[in-house]
Design a protein around this motif. Structure first.
Motif, PDB file in Angstrom:
ATOM      1  N   GLY A   3       0.807  -1.213   0.000  1.00 31.05           N
ATOM      2  CA  GLY A   3       0.000   0.000   0.000  1.00 31.05           C
ATOM      3  C   GLY A   3       0.839   1.263   0.000  1.00 31.05           C
ATOM      4  N   ALA A   4       1.911   1.257   0.792  1.00 33.53           N
ATOM      5  CA  ALA A   4       2.749   2.453   0.900  1.00 33.53           C
ATOM      6  C   ALA A   4       3.435   2.773  -0.423  1.00 33.53           C
ATOM      7  CB  ALA A   4       3.778   2.270   2.003  1.00 33.53           C
ATOM      8  N   ILE A   5       4.037   1.780  -1.051  1.00 31.86           N
ATOM      9  CA  ILE A   5       4.747   2.044  -2.308  1.00 31.86           C
ATOM     10  C   ILE A   5       3.754   2.473  -3.389  1.00 31.86           C
ATOM     11  CG2 ILE A   5       4.788  -0.281  -3.303  1.00 31.86           C
ATOM     12  CD1 ILE A   5       7.703   2.188  -3.332  1.00 31.86           C
ATOM     13  N   GLY A   6       2.565   1.928  -3.358  1.00 33.16           N
ATOM     14  CA  GLY A   6       1.536   2.335  -4.319  1.00 33.16           C
ATOM     15  C   GLY A   6       1.181   3.798  -4.175  1.00 33.16           C
ATOM     16  N   GLN A  23      14.868   6.892  -9.495  1.00 30.54           N
ATOM     17  CA  GLN A  23      15.712   6.776  -8.312  1.00 30.54           C
ATOM     18  C   GLN A  23      15.160   5.744  -7.333  1.00 30.54           C
ATOM     19  OE1 GLN A  23      15.806  10.873  -7.021  1.00 30.54           O
ATOM     20  NE2 GLN A  23      17.662  11.314  -8.188  1.00 30.54           N
ATOM     21  N   LEU A  24      13.855   5.724  -7.182  1.00 31.72           N
ATOM     22  CA  LEU A  24      13.212   4.759  -6.298  1.00 31.72           C
ATOM     23  C   LEU A  24      13.466   3.335  -6.790  1.00 31.72           C
ATOM     24  CD1 LEU A  24      11.350   4.931  -3.779  1.00 31.72           C
ATOM     25  CD2 LEU A  24       9.417   4.835  -5.340  1.00 31.72           C
ATOM     26  N   ARG A  25      13.347   3.132  -8.094  1.00 32.87           N
ATOM     27  CA  ARG A  25      13.604   1.814  -8.680  1.00 32.87           C
ATOM     28  C   ARG A  25      15.073   1.429  -8.516  1.00 32.87           C
ATOM     29  NH1 ARG A  25      12.417   1.066 -14.943  1.00 32.87           N
ATOM     30  NH2 ARG A  25      13.878   2.783 -14.929  1.00 32.87           N
ATOM     31  N   ALA A  26      15.986   2.369  -8.747  1.00 33.14           N
ATOM     32  CA  ALA A  26      17.420   2.091  -8.598  1.00 33.14           C
ATOM     33  C   ALA A  26      17.755   1.722  -7.158  1.00 33.14           C
ATOM     34  CB  ALA A  26      18.238   3.302  -9.038  1.00 33.14           C
ATOM     35  N   GLN A  27      17.133   2.399  -6.217  1.00 28.79           N
ATOM     36  CA  GLN A  27      17.368   2.086  -4.811  1.00 28.79           C
ATOM     37  C   GLN A  27      16.892   0.676  -4.486  1.00 28.79           C
ATOM     38  OE1 GLN A  27      14.552   2.963  -2.036  1.00 28.79           O
ATOM     39  NE2 GLN A  27      15.920   3.286  -0.317  1.00 28.79           N
ATOM     40  N   ARG A  28      15.726   0.303  -5.001  1.00 32.89           N
ATOM     41  CA  ARG A  28      15.196  -1.044  -4.756  1.00 32.89           C
ATOM     42  C   ARG A  28      16.102  -2.104  -5.384  1.00 32.89           C
ATOM     43  NH1 ARG A  28      12.284   1.907  -2.126  1.00 32.89           N
ATOM     44  NH2 ARG A  28      10.200   1.417  -1.392  1.00 32.89           N
ATOM     45  N   ARG A  29      16.608  -1.825  -6.581  1.00 36.48           N
ATOM     46  CA  ARG A  29      17.507  -2.779  -7.238  1.00 36.48           C
ATOM     47  C   ARG A  29      18.807  -2.945  -6.442  1.00 36.48           C
ATOM     48  NH1 ARG A  29      16.542  -1.071 -13.566  1.00 36.48           N
ATOM     49  NH2 ARG A  29      14.621  -2.266 -13.816  1.00 36.48           N
ATOM     50  N   LYS A  30      19.320  -1.847  -5.880  1.00 38.45           N
ATOM     51  CA  LYS A  30      20.527  -1.924  -5.057  1.00 38.45           C
ATOM     52  C   LYS A  30      20.258  -2.738  -3.798  1.00 38.45           C
ATOM     53  CE  LYS A  30      24.138   0.802  -2.801  1.00 38.45           C
ATOM     54  NZ  LYS A  30      24.443  -0.299  -1.958  1.00 38.45           N
ATOM     55  N   LEU A  31      19.085  -2.551  -3.196  1.00 36.77           N
ATOM     56  CA  LEU A  31      18.732  -3.343  -2.017  1.00 36.77           C
ATOM     57  C   LEU A  31      18.747  -4.835  -2.333  1.00 36.77           C
ATOM     58  CD1 LEU A  31      15.765  -1.316  -0.478  1.00 36.77           C
ATOM     59  CD2 LEU A  31      17.968  -1.782   0.613  1.00 36.77           C
ATOM     60  N   ILE A  32      18.192  -5.195  -3.485  1.00 36.41           N
ATOM     61  CA  ILE A  32      18.181  -6.610  -3.883  1.00 36.41           C
ATOM     62  C   ILE A  32      19.606  -7.112  -4.055  1.00 36.41           C
ATOM     63  CG2 ILE A  32      17.618  -8.195  -5.764  1.00 36.41           C
ATOM     64  CD1 ILE A  32      14.962  -6.691  -6.069  1.00 36.41           C
ATOM     65  N   ALA A  33      20.454  -6.334  -4.705  1.00 35.27           N
ATOM     66  CA  ALA A  33      21.840  -6.747  -4.900  1.00 35.27           C
ATOM     67  C   ALA A  33      22.540  -6.932  -3.558  1.00 35.27           C
ATOM     68  CB  ALA A  33      22.580  -5.721  -5.757  1.00 35.27           C
ATOM     69  N   ASP A  34      22.314  -6.012  -2.635  1.00 33.86           N
ATOM     70  CA  ASP A  34      22.921  -6.121  -1.310  1.00 33.86           C
ATOM     71  C   ASP A  34      22.404  -7.332  -0.553  1.00 33.86           C
ATOM     72  OD1 ASP A  34      24.336  -3.793  -1.857  1.00 33.86           O
ATOM     73  OD2 ASP A  34      23.023  -2.502  -0.642  1.00 33.86           O
ATOM     74  N   GLU A  52       8.279  -6.951  -5.884  1.00 33.14           N
ATOM     75  CA  GLU A  52       6.895  -6.501  -6.084  1.00 33.14           C
ATOM     76  C   GLU A  52       6.831  -4.975  -6.108  1.00 33.14           C
ATOM     77  OE1 GLU A  52       4.546  -8.392  -3.048  1.00 33.14           O
ATOM     78  OE2 GLU A  52       5.033 -10.397  -3.785  1.00 33.14           O
ATOM     79  N   ASP A  53       7.630  -4.322  -5.262  1.00 38.19           N
ATOM     80  CA  ASP A  53       7.701  -2.861  -5.281  1.00 38.19           C
ATOM     81  C   ASP A  53       8.182  -2.369  -6.641  1.00 38.19           C
ATOM     82  OD1 ASP A  53       6.958  -2.891  -2.607  1.00 38.19           O
ATOM     83  OD2 ASP A  53       8.899  -2.190  -1.847  1.00 38.19           O
ATOM     84  N   ILE A  54       9.192  -3.040  -7.193  1.00 36.39           N
ATOM     85  CA  ILE A  54       9.734  -2.645  -8.494  1.00 36.39           C
ATOM     86  C   ILE A  54       8.668  -2.768  -9.576  1.00 36.39           C
ATOM     87  CG2 ILE A  54      11.399  -3.279 -10.306  1.00 36.39           C
ATOM     88  CD1 ILE A  54      13.386  -3.934  -8.017  1.00 36.39           C
ATOM     89  N   VAL A  56       5.484  -2.315  -9.201  1.00 36.52           N
ATOM     90  CA  VAL A  56       4.594  -1.160  -9.018  1.00 36.52           C
ATOM     91  C   VAL A  56       5.261   0.110  -9.557  1.00 36.52           C
ATOM     92  CG1 VAL A  56       3.431   0.285  -7.294  1.00 36.52           C
ATOM     93  CG2 VAL A  56       3.441  -2.201  -7.031  1.00 36.52           C
ATOM     94  N   ILE A  57       6.536   0.277  -9.265  1.00 31.92           N
ATOM     95  CA  ILE A  57       7.272   1.448  -9.745  1.00 31.92           C
ATOM     96  C   ILE A  57       7.323   1.460 -11.266  1.00 31.92           C
ATOM     97  CG2 ILE A  57       9.543   2.562  -9.793  1.00 31.92           C
ATOM     98  CD1 ILE A  57       9.916   1.338  -6.889  1.00 31.92           C
ATOM     99  N   GLU A  58       7.607   0.315 -11.864  1.00 34.18           N
ATOM    100  CA  GLU A  58       7.672   0.244 -13.326  1.00 34.18           C
ATOM    101  C   GLU A  58       6.312   0.491 -13.971  1.00 34.18           C
ATOM    102  OE1 GLU A  58       9.742  -3.463 -13.990  1.00 34.18           O
ATOM    103  OE2 GLU A  58      11.681  -2.445 -13.864  1.00 34.18           O
ATOM    104  N   ALA A  59       5.246   0.073 -13.311  1.00 29.48           N
ATOM    105  CA  ALA A  59       3.905   0.373 -13.830  1.00 29.48           C
ATOM    106  C   ALA A  59       3.665   1.883 -13.811  1.00 29.48           C
ATOM    107  CB  ALA A  59       2.842  -0.355 -13.011  1.00 29.48           C
ATOM    108  N   GLY A  60       4.138   2.537 -12.776  1.00 26.94           N
ATOM    109  CA  GLY A  60       4.032   4.008 -12.705  1.00 26.94           C
ATOM    110  C   GLY A  60       4.831   4.664 -13.806  1.00 26.94           C
ATOM    111  N   LEU A  61       6.042   4.179 -14.028  1.00 24.38           N
ATOM    112  CA  LEU A  61       6.867   4.721 -15.109  1.00 24.38           C
ATOM    113  C   LEU A  61       6.208   4.507 -16.458  1.00 24.38           C
ATOM    114  CD1 LEU A  61      10.376   3.626 -13.823  1.00 24.38           C
ATOM    115  CD2 LEU A  61       9.670   5.976 -14.296  1.00 24.38           C
ATOM    116  N   ALA A  62       5.581   3.368 -16.653  1.00 25.54           N
ATOM    117  CA  ALA A  62       4.893   3.083 -17.916  1.00 25.54           C
ATOM    118  C   ALA A  62       3.743   4.071 -18.132  1.00 25.54           C
ATOM    119  CB  ALA A  62       4.381   1.647 -17.937  1.00 25.54           C
TER     120      ALA A  62
END
Length: 70
Positions: A3-6, A23-34, A52-54, A56-62
């Protein structure tokens, strides 16, 4: 969907702030890598939530890239 990320994504989409979403997507991708290099703990569920957050973010970008309707 979290709900929050949405709500955050909706806010950035309404402001047409693609940079913030990128930036939000890049941060999430870095978290996954870490988390993928963590040893001794199971991060599977956390990684799944971040993925799942990514989505939602990509749907927003689309929505920003798509045709704008009034």
């Amino acid at each position: 969907m979290s709900g929050a990320i949405g709500l955050i994504v909706e806010g950035y989409v309404s402001l047409k702030d693609q940079k913030a979403l990128d930036q939000l997507r890049a941060q999430r991708r870095k978290l996954i890598a870490d988390l993928n290099v963590c040893i001794g703990i199971d991060c599977t569920s956390t990684i799944q939530q971040i993925e799942e957050d990514i989505v939602v973010i990509e749907a927003g970008l689309a929505r920003l890239d798509g045709p704008m309707t009034s």
